[in-house]
Write an enzyme that holds these catalytic residues in place. Structure first.
Site, PDB file in Angstrom:
ATOM      1  N   ARG A 234     -13.767 -12.744  -1.544  1.00 52.74           N
ATOM      2  CA  ARG A 234     -13.026 -13.417  -0.477  1.00 52.74           C
ATOM      3  C   ARG A 234     -13.936 -14.063   0.558  1.00 52.74           C
ATOM      4  O   ARG A 234     -13.545 -15.058   1.191  1.00 52.74           O
ATOM      5  CB  ARG A 234     -12.063 -12.424   0.193  1.00 52.74           C
ATOM      6  CG  ARG A 234     -10.866 -12.100  -0.677  1.00 52.74           C
ATOM      7  CD  ARG A 234      -9.902 -11.158  -0.011  1.00 52.74           C
ATOM      8  NE  ARG A 234      -8.733 -10.954  -0.886  1.00 52.74           N
ATOM      9  CZ  ARG A 234      -7.894  -9.942  -0.783  1.00 52.74           C
ATOM     10  NH1 ARG A 234      -8.078  -9.016   0.158  1.00 52.74           N
ATOM     11  NH2 ARG A 234      -6.873  -9.835  -1.609  1.00 52.74           N
TER      12      ARG A 234
ATOM     13  N   GLY B 158      -5.203  -3.445  -7.667  1.00 50.33           N
ATOM     14  CA  GLY B 158      -6.249  -2.469  -7.373  1.00 50.33           C
ATOM     15  C   GLY B 158      -5.717  -1.090  -7.076  1.00 50.33           C
ATOM     16  O   GLY B 158      -6.248  -0.086  -7.565  1.00 50.33           O
TER      17      GLY B 158
ATOM     18  N   ARG C  26       1.732   4.019  -3.249  1.00 50.42           N
ATOM     19  CA  ARG C  26       1.470   5.439  -3.022  1.00 50.42           C
ATOM     20  C   ARG C  26       2.739   6.250  -3.266  1.00 50.42           C
ATOM     21  O   ARG C  26       2.726   7.271  -3.961  1.00 50.42           O
ATOM     22  CB  ARG C  26       0.967   5.669  -1.590  1.00 50.42           C
ATOM     23  CG  ARG C  26      -0.499   5.287  -1.393  1.00 50.42           C
ATOM     24  CD  ARG C  26      -0.842   5.137   0.088  1.00 50.42           C
ATOM     25  NE  ARG C  26      -2.277   4.976   0.314  1.00 50.42           N
ATOM     26  CZ  ARG C  26      -2.941   3.830   0.134  1.00 50.42           C
ATOM     27  NH1 ARG C  26      -2.286   2.746  -0.271  1.00 50.42           N
ATOM     28  NH2 ARG C  26      -4.251   3.769   0.356  1.00 50.42           N
TER      29      ARG C  26
ATOM     30  N   SER D 141       0.826  -1.210   0.000  1.00 54.50           N
ATOM     31  CA  SER D 141       0.000   0.000   0.000  1.00 54.50           C
ATOM     32  C   SER D 141       0.858   1.257   0.000  1.00 54.50           C
ATOM     33  O   SER D 141       0.591   2.207  -0.742  1.00 54.50           O
ATOM     34  CB  SER D 141      -0.928  -0.009   1.221  1.00 54.50           C
ATOM     35  OG  SER D 141      -1.789  -1.117   1.191  1.00 54.50           O
TER      36      SER D 141
ATOM     37  N   LYS E 140       1.952 -11.599  -6.091  1.00 58.00           N
ATOM     38  CA  LYS E 140       1.273 -10.307  -6.178  1.00 58.00           C
ATOM     39  C   LYS E 140       1.776  -9.335  -5.113  1.00 58.00           C
ATOM     40  O   LYS E 140       1.921  -8.138  -5.377  1.00 58.00           O
ATOM     41  CB  LYS E 140      -0.240 -10.511  -6.040  1.00 58.00           C
ATOM     42  CG  LYS E 140      -1.074  -9.278  -6.333  1.00 58.00           C
ATOM     43  CD  LYS E 140      -2.552  -9.626  -6.319  1.00 58.00           C
ATOM     44  CE  LYS E 140      -3.386  -8.505  -6.916  1.00 58.00           C
ATOM     45  NZ  LYS E 140      -3.331  -7.259  -6.164  1.00 58.00           N
TER      46      LYS E 140
ATOM     47  N   SER F  92     -11.834   2.580  -0.120  1.00 59.59           N
ATOM     48  CA  SER F  92     -11.162   3.824   0.254  1.00 59.59           C
ATOM     49  C   SER F  92     -10.166   4.246  -0.819  1.00 59.59           C
ATOM     50  O   SER F  92      -9.724   5.399  -0.839  1.00 59.59           O
ATOM     51  CB  SER F  92     -10.438   3.647   1.596  1.00 59.59           C
ATOM     52  OG  SER F  92      -9.391   2.693   1.473  1.00 59.59           O
ATOM     53  N   GLN F  93      -9.808   3.317  -1.715  1.00 59.26           N
ATOM     54  CA  GLN F  93      -8.843   3.652  -2.765  1.00 59.26           C
ATOM     55  C   GLN F  93      -9.369   4.745  -3.690  1.00 59.26           C
ATOM     56  O   GLN F  93      -8.583   5.511  -4.251  1.00 59.26           O
ATOM     57  CB  GLN F  93      -8.478   2.406  -3.569  1.00 59.26           C
ATOM     58  CG  GLN F  93      -7.666   1.389  -2.776  1.00 59.26           C
ATOM     59  CD  GLN F  93      -7.441   0.098  -3.526  1.00 59.26           C
ATOM     60  OE1 GLN F  93      -7.816  -0.036  -4.692  1.00 59.26           O
ATOM     61  NE2 GLN F  93      -6.848  -0.878  -2.863  1.00 59.26           N
TER      62      GLN F  93
ATOM     63  N   ASP G 230      -7.785  -6.619   4.819  1.00 65.29           N
ATOM     64  CA  ASP G 230      -6.847  -7.611   4.286  1.00 65.29           C
ATOM     65  C   ASP G 230      -6.388  -8.606   5.340  1.00 65.29           C
ATOM     66  O   ASP G 230      -5.776  -9.626   5.006  1.00 65.29           O
ATOM     67  CB  ASP G 230      -5.645  -6.915   3.650  1.00 65.29           C
ATOM     68  CG  ASP G 230      -5.973  -6.296   2.302  1.00 65.29           C
ATOM     69  OD1 ASP G 230      -7.038  -6.624   1.740  1.00 65.29           O
ATOM     70  OD2 ASP G 230      -5.177  -5.469   1.813  1.00 65.29           O
TER      71      ASP G 230
ATOM     72  N   ASP H 217       2.310  -6.311  -8.083  1.00 67.77           N
ATOM     73  CA  ASP H 217       1.529  -5.074  -8.002  1.00 67.77           C
ATOM     74  C   ASP H 217       2.391  -3.825  -8.147  1.00 67.77           C
ATOM     75  O   ASP H 217       2.016  -2.876  -8.839  1.00 67.77           O
ATOM     76  CB  ASP H 217       0.771  -5.010  -6.674  1.00 67.77           C
ATOM     77  CG  ASP H 217      -0.555  -5.761  -6.737  1.00 67.77           C
ATOM     78  OD1 ASP H 217      -0.709  -6.617  -7.634  1.00 67.77           O
ATOM     79  OD2 ASP H 217      -1.427  -5.501  -5.890  1.00 67.77           O
TER      80      ASP H 217
ATOM     81  N   ASN I 101      -4.002  -7.322 -11.847  1.00 65.33           N
ATOM     82  CA  ASN I 101      -5.092  -7.238 -10.877  1.00 65.33           C
ATOM     83  C   ASN I 101      -4.684  -6.355  -9.705  1.00 65.33           C
ATOM     84  O   ASN I 101      -5.061  -6.597  -8.556  1.00 65.33           O
ATOM     85  CB  ASN I 101      -5.483  -8.637 -10.386  1.00 65.33           C
ATOM     86  CG  ASN I 101      -6.832  -8.658  -9.684  1.00 65.33           C
ATOM     87  OD1 ASN I 101      -7.613  -7.709  -9.784  1.00 65.33           O
ATOM     88  ND2 ASN I 101      -7.107  -9.727  -8.964  1.00 65.33           N
TER      89      ASN I 101
ATOM     90  N   HIS J 237      -3.807 -13.922  -3.811  1.00 61.30           N
ATOM     91  CA  HIS J 237      -2.649 -14.107  -2.945  1.00 61.30           C
ATOM     92  C   HIS J 237      -3.030 -14.285  -1.482  1.00 61.30           C
ATOM     93  O   HIS J 237      -2.424 -15.073  -0.754  1.00 61.30           O
ATOM     94  CB  HIS J 237      -1.693 -12.921  -3.098  1.00 61.30           C
ATOM     95  CG  HIS J 237      -2.317 -11.583  -2.861  1.00 61.30           C
ATOM     96  ND1 HIS J 237      -1.722 -10.592  -2.110  1.00 61.30           N
ATOM     97  CD2 HIS J 237      -3.512 -11.046  -3.261  1.00 61.30           C
ATOM     98  CE1 HIS J 237      -2.495  -9.524  -2.073  1.00 61.30           C
ATOM     99  NE2 HIS J 237      -3.586  -9.782  -2.769  1.00 61.30           N
ATOM    100  N   ARG J 238      -4.029 -13.544  -1.014  1.00 57.97           N
ATOM    101  CA  ARG J 238      -4.382 -13.607   0.411  1.00 57.97           C
ATOM    102  C   ARG J 238      -5.096 -14.917   0.765  1.00 57.97           C
ATOM    103  O   ARG J 238      -4.960 -15.411   1.889  1.00 57.97           O
ATOM    104  CB  ARG J 238      -5.208 -12.398   0.814  1.00 57.97           C
ATOM    105  CG  ARG J 238      -4.479 -11.096   0.527  1.00 57.97           C
ATOM    106  CD  ARG J 238      -4.683 -10.008   1.567  1.00 57.97           C
ATOM    107  NE  ARG J 238      -3.912  -8.827   1.191  1.00 57.97           N
ATOM    108  CZ  ARG J 238      -2.628  -8.647   1.452  1.00 57.97           C
ATOM    109  NH1 ARG J 238      -1.954  -9.585   2.088  1.00 57.97           N
ATOM    110  NH2 ARG J 238      -2.005  -7.551   1.074  1.00 57.97           N
TER     111      ARG J 238
ATOM    112  N   LYS K 162     -12.844  -7.709  -3.833  1.00 53.88           N
ATOM    113  CA  LYS K 162     -11.380  -7.677  -3.825  1.00 53.88           C
ATOM    114  C   LYS K 162     -10.873  -8.492  -5.027  1.00 53.88           C
ATOM    115  O   LYS K 162     -11.559  -8.641  -6.026  1.00 53.88           O
ATOM    116  CB  LYS K 162     -10.868  -8.239  -2.496  1.00 53.88           C
ATOM    117  CG  LYS K 162     -11.217  -7.382  -1.289  1.00 53.88           C
ATOM    118  CD  LYS K 162     -10.427  -6.090  -1.266  1.00 53.88           C
ATOM    119  CE  LYS K 162     -10.622  -5.330   0.027  1.00 53.88           C
ATOM    120  NZ  LYS K 162      -9.790  -4.105   0.087  1.00 53.88           N
ATOM    121  N   GLU K 163      -9.660  -9.046  -4.909  1.00 52.82           N
ATOM    122  CA  GLU K 163      -9.114  -9.826  -6.025  1.00 52.82           C
ATOM    123  C   GLU K 163     -10.043 -10.968  -6.425  1.00 52.82           C
ATOM    124  O   GLU K 163     -10.049 -11.419  -7.564  1.00 52.82           O
ATOM    125  CB  GLU K 163      -7.727 -10.359  -5.658  1.00 52.82           C
ATOM    126  CG  GLU K 163      -6.613  -9.347  -5.769  1.00 52.82           C
ATOM    127  CD  GLU K 163      -6.485  -8.429  -4.569  1.00 52.82           C
ATOM    128  OE1 GLU K 163      -5.413  -7.831  -4.395  1.00 52.82           O
ATOM    129  OE2 GLU K 163      -7.461  -8.295  -3.797  1.00 52.82           O
TER     130      GLU K 163
END
Length: 422
Positions: A328, A97, A31, A27, A400, A171-172, A297, A53, A95, A374-375, A324-325
């Protein structure tokens, strides 16, 4: 292309102990890459994550005229002119985000056409609220399906004034507008609409990164930010380790009774998912209800951990996990019930994990569909620490955000069958 690789985890015969350094925060890295790309001059980003990513973000910025050097595995040296250029081809972001949402807003600053696209999974992830916010500013932006691809016909820096955005899905969207705002021609007021917002802590991460690159941002009310047209100043920036990645290691520690040194105390993380540490430390007496809205996450980690808890756990505030990806909530429910019938169920957008400590030590062959997420892969690896026969499909999807995940667990003593898949 669907991967046919698989990896079966062999439960360790001893507590997992040792030192593992999690990768840099995805994250924060993405940024910082964007802000450095928007700044004039050279910035040095250290402790950064190198994963799928962040590579997508870096390649997109290169395509938009930013020079990015990578002298080692954790450093980006970013040189920008203060303006992004129109790329010669669509930006493909897999992918990712963060990269997709952030660059969709940043593309509005470009003088020319930008197409932001991704893979088949990204093309199912909603972006309409952000596109609608951009259109309200007079920006020519379209996403025919409400998901990528997005086409933006920019005219260079704009006078934004005030913009409202519904951050309920992610929130993105809010972070994307915030990071674009200092590059406008006048002050900007960004106001949230709706009653709910995805993890607010990630907006705090955005604001902190913006300030590090010279932006002036003020939160004028619980739902409003004011941003001055300062542009960005190149700077040296240190990226902290990834708290989401740390949750797997914290959980592995309590599941096996081990001691894993991450090099960074839990209290020193600024990322929202770090709050999961307090919950994990209560295992096997996790709370009966866990609100995942502000640590989204971390929910997959907590859900798999809950399978071994003394009492059932209900996860609430997690509706956003459906976009999400992968979905989930559904992926966790499917994976857990593949291990043991009735171990999990969905109620609306809640996930209920029945919990069964007697699962420990059993042989329960189960193939876990990761849905290329991935998660899901990393969290279900935790089940394999206590149950024989847990096989992770498409284990390579961890690239990822945590390319060295399987090697990190191996360094602590975890063994696998099917290591040729790595």
């Amino acid at each position: 292309m669907v991967s046919t690789a698989q990896l079966t985890i062999i439960p360790p015969s001893r507590p997992l102990s040792g030192r593992v350094s999690p990768p840099g925060s995805k994250s924060i890295t993405n940024r910082a890459l964007l802000l450095a790309g928007l700044a004039k001059g050279t910035s040095r980003l250290t402790g950064a994550l190198k994963s799928d990513d962040t590579r997508y973000m870096a390649e997109a910025l290169r395509a938009m005229g930013v020079t990015i050097d990578e002298p080692n595995d954790t450093t980006f040296i970013v040189t920008g002119s203060g303006r992004l250029q129109a790329p010669s081809a669509p930006l493909f972001l897999g992918n990712a985000g963060t990269a997709t949402r952030f660059l969709t807003a940043a593309a509005a600053l470009v003088d020319g056409k930008v197409v932001v696209d991704g893979d088949q999974h990204m093309r199912k992830r909603p972006i309409a609220p952000l596109v609608e916010a951009l259109r309200s500013l007079g920006i020519d932006a379209t996403a025919e399906t409400g998901c990528p691809p997005v086409t933006i016909n920019g005219k260079g820096p704009i006078e934004i004034g005030k913009v409202t955005i519904d951050g309920g899905l992610s929130s993105q969207y809010v972070s994307a507008l915030l990071m674009m705002a200092p590059c406008g021609t006048g002050p900007v007021e960004i106001e949230l609409t709706g009653e709910h917002i995805g993890a607010l802590g990630y907006i705090d991460l955005t604001v902190a990164a913006m300030r590090a690159f010279g932006a002036k941002v003020e939160r004028t009310s619980p739902k409003t930010w004011r941003v001055e047209p300062t542009g960005y100043t190149a700077t040296d920036f240190a990226v902290e380790p990834d708290a989401s990645a740390a949750t797997y290691l914290w959980a592995a520690e309590v599941l096996t009774g081990g001691r894993i040194d991450l090099g960074t105390p839990a209290g020193e993380f600024s990322q929202p998912d770090a709050r999961a540490h307090d919950i994990i430390s209560k295992f096997p007496h996790l709370p009966a209800v866990i609100d995942g809205s502000q640590m989204q996450d971390a929910v997959p980690t907590l859900a798999v951990l809950a399978a071994f808890n003394e009492t059932p756990v209900r996860f609430v505030g997690i509706a956003n996990l459906r976009v999400k990806e992968c979905d989930r909530i559904r992926a966790l429910s499917i994976g857990l019930t593949n291990i043991a019938a009735d171990l999990a169920r969905e109620e609306g957008d809640d996930l209920i994990v029945a919990s069964d400590p007697s699962l420990v030590g059993k042989t329960l062959p189960a193939s876990i569909d990761t849905f290329a997420d991935h998660r899901i892969a990393m969290s279900f690896a935790l089940a394999g620490l206590k149950i024989k026969g847990i096989t992770i499909l498409d284990p390579g999807c961890v690239a990822k955000t945590y390319p060295d995940y399987w090697r990190a667990l191996a360094s602590l003593g975890v063994e696998y069958e099917g290591e040729e898949a790595l």
